[in-house]
Structure formats: C-alpha cells, structure tokens
Design a protein around this motif. Structure first.
Motif, short mmCIF file in Angstrom:
data_model
loop_
_atom_site.label_atom_id
_atom_site.label_comp_id
_atom_site.label_asym_id
_atom_site.label_seq_id
_atom_site.Cartn_x
_atom_site.Cartn_y
_atom_site.Cartn_z
N TRP A 110 53.86 -74.55 -18.72
CA TRP A 110 53.85 -76.00 -19.94
C TRP A 110 53.10 -76.43 -19.88
CZ3 TRP A 110 56.10 -73.52 -24.23
CH2 TRP A 110 57.00 -72.61 -23.98
N TYR A 111 52.15 -76.77 -21.32
CA TYR A 111 51.53 -78.02 -21.13
C TYR A 111 51.64 -78.55 -22.94
CZ TYR A 111 48.60 -75.09 -18.07
OH TYR A 111 47.87 -74.82 -16.95
N LYS A 112 51.90 -80.58 -22.70
CA LYS A 112 52.29 -81.16 -23.80
C LYS A 112 50.99 -81.71 -23.92
CE LYS A 112 54.93 -84.31 -23.45
NZ LYS A 112 56.26 -84.64 -23.59
N ASN A 113 50.19 -81.69 -25.28
CA ASN A 113 49.28 -82.34 -26.05
C ASN A 113 47.90 -82.18 -24.77
OD1 ASN A 113 50.54 -83.13 -27.95
ND2 ASN A 113 50.76 -85.35 -26.93
N GLY A 114 47.93 -81.35 -24.18
CA GLY A 114 46.55 -80.71 -23.45
C GLY A 114 47.37 -81.00 -21.62
N LYS A 115 48.29 -81.80 -21.37
CA LYS A 115 48.99 -82.16 -20.36
C LYS A 115 49.60 -81.45 -19.64
CE LYS A 115 47.27 -86.82 -20.97
NZ LYS A 115 47.69 -88.46 -20.35
N LYS A 116 49.84 -80.77 -18.31
CA LYS A 116 50.63 -80.18 -17.83
C LYS A 116 51.64 -80.95 -17.64
CE LYS A 116 51.11 -76.82 -14.26
NZ LYS A 116 50.00 -75.83 -13.23
N ILE A 117 52.94 -80.85 -17.63
CA ILE A 117 54.72 -80.75 -17.57
C ILE A 117 55.21 -80.16 -16.44
CG2 ILE A 117 53.52 -82.06 -20.14
CD1 ILE A 117 55.72 -79.93 -21.37
N ASP A 118 56.25 -80.56 -16.00
CA ASP A 118 57.11 -80.10 -15.57
C ASP A 118 57.75 -79.11 -16.10
OD1 ASP A 118 56.58 -81.72 -13.47
OD2 ASP A 118 58.55 -82.82 -13.77
N GLY A 119 58.18 -77.56 -16.16
CA GLY A 119 59.22 -76.68 -16.35
C GLY A 119 57.89 -74.89 -15.99
N ASN A 120 58.73 -74.17 -15.22
CA ASN A 120 57.95 -73.41 -15.13
C ASN A 120 58.92 -71.77 -15.32
OD1 ASN A 120 60.12 -72.93 -13.10
ND2 ASN A 120 59.40 -72.95 -11.00
#
Length: 282
Positions: A148-158
């Motif tokens: 997952w990406y928020k505002n282009g940055k990868k975040i936790d969660g698969n």
C-alpha cells in the motif's frame, strides 16, 4: 584441489537473474514471458547435465557450448538462459557437474515457480460498522500479498484491505508477491456514507443528515405554531358568530319596528293633563 574449489564455485554461483521475488515454496519465482538466467560459472573441462523434473534436457562438455535448445540457451560457462519463460518451465531444474573421468563434482537443484503476471489492481472503498476501509481488488487473490502507498510513499500493510484511512490522502495498491504488479490508479476515499450491516446513511436527500433533521424539525415546529394559530382564529370566529346569532334571537320579531309598541290608553288625558273622570253609575 582445483576440483574442490570449482565445486564450491558452482554451488555459490548457481543463481538466477531477472527473478522477481522469492517464495517460501520456491527458490525463485518469475513471471510468464520474462527472461531468466541461471548462472553456473563452470570450467571448460567440466561436463554438465541438466534435468527438468527428472527428465534429462542436456548433457555434454562445457567446451562445446554455447548451444541453443528451443527456448533455452546454454552459454560458454554453462549458464542457462531462458529467453521467455513459459508455464512449462515451472518445476525443479537439476544441475550436475562431472569431472572428465565421469565422477560427480557438484550437484544442485533449483525450484523455479512460474506465474502469470497479475493485472493492474483497482482500489474500492466500503464501510463496515460505520468505519470506512479500502480494498485492493485483483483477479484471483489466492496466495497474493499486497503493498500500500499513501501519497506515493509505501506504508505498512500487506493484506488486501486497509483500515484507519485518511480522507484527505491519496492511496494506491499493488500486488507484491508472488509476482509484483503495477500500481493501481490513485484513490481518494470519500466519507463513509453507508454500512454493509444496515446502519443508517449519513446523507439524506443529498445533504448531511443532521442538517436535514434540524431543518425538518424547525419546519415542523413552524407548521405546528401555524396550526395552533389557525385553530385559535377559527375558535374566535365561531364564538363571534355564535354571539351574533344569540343577539338576533333576543330582538322582537315585529316587522318595520325596532321597538315594541306602547299600550293603547282607553281614554286620553284631558286638558291640563287632568285625569279623566270616572263614569257615573246610572
């Protein structure tokens, strides 16, 4: 001594190029149509035998290479190059190196897992128990993990779904394993307006529910006041009408005269307002 070092070199150099990611059940995981190189780094005096799922594909001296076998090319150092991987290439690839006297020098098996490349996923939003969450949707999610990406940055969660989202942020998702996909289109979640559990919608006739409730409540109060005023006016009108009817009933019923007639005197007053003499008895 030379053969021992060559064997060590073979075991260390057996690797795969252009692989995507490792899988717990596979040594290497690749997508259909991608090129793959398994580097071996053998000596020219070695003899190589290659088996695929226990079926011999090639056996010969390294010095006779390079050579091409259908979709596969063996380079001069014994490396295996698959130009375009097919589903048929899936399975165990066994490589064994022999000395010139036919004695086995080294042996290694590489499990190659071939998958179709996943399509571009899409992000959809829904609500559960009044809480919004977004989901990464792609055909056949079995065995897949996601990023997952928020505002282009990868975040936790698969996992395929993501909760605790922010409405003013843009989200993207992609399949990460076993074969990565391209990112989905950017998605900005809207306010949670409905629930799969049948909770009430936060919108009413296209407006915020609390605004519409306040408006309806205010309008209902106004209508109630108007109704009370109308009832009071109607009651007052009825009272006035009833009073007029009572007044009319109390008036004398003589036509052409508003006052009652006076009693006719049997005799008129004499001059000087003297009372009339009583008649004599004969």
């Amino acid at each position: 001594m030379k053969s021992r070092s060559s064997a060590s070199l073979f075991l260390l150099c057996a690797l795969i190029i252009n692989n995507y990611t490792d899988s717990s059940a596979c040594d290497f995981t690749v997508a259909v149509g991608s090129p793959v190189t398994i580097k071996l780094g053998l000596d020219q005096t070695d003899e190589l035998q290659w088996k695929h799922d226990s079926k011999r594909v090639f056996k010969g001296e390294v010095k006779t290479l390079p050579t091409k076998l259908n979709n596969v090319k063996l380079t001069s150092d014994g490396s295996l190059v698959i130009i375009s991987v097919k589903k048929e290439d899936n399975g165990d690839h066994e490589f064994e190196v022999f000395l010139s006297n036919g004695r086995s020098k080294a042996k290694k098996t590489i499990t190659l897992c071939v998958h179709e490349k996943p399509p571009k996923p899409t992000v959809n939003a829904t609500c559960i128990d009044g809480t919004p969450y977004i989901k990464c949707e792609v055909k056949d999610q079995t065995g897949r993990t996601f990023s997952w990406y928020k505002n282009g940055k990868k975040i936790d969660g698969n996992s395929a779904s993501l909760r605790n989202i922010e409405r003013d942020k843009e989200y993207e998702c992609a399949v990460e394993k076993p074969i990565p996909s391209e990112k989905s289109n950017k998605f900005r979640p809207a306010k949670c307006t409905s629930s799969e559990n049948g909770e009430e919608d936060d919108m009413l006739w296209g407006f915020e529910r609390w605004i519409m409730i306040s408006f309806i409540a205010g309008g209902g109060s106004l209508v109630l006041v108007l109704m009370i005023v109308l009832v009071i006016c109607a009651c007052q009108s009825c009272k006035r009408r009833k009073k007029r009817l009572q007044d009319k009933e109390e008036l004398p019923r003589f036509p052409g005269s508003a006052k009652p007639p006076q009693t006719h005197q049997t005799s008129e007053n004499t001059a000087g307002n003297q009372p009339a003499s009583s008649p004599t008895t004969p």
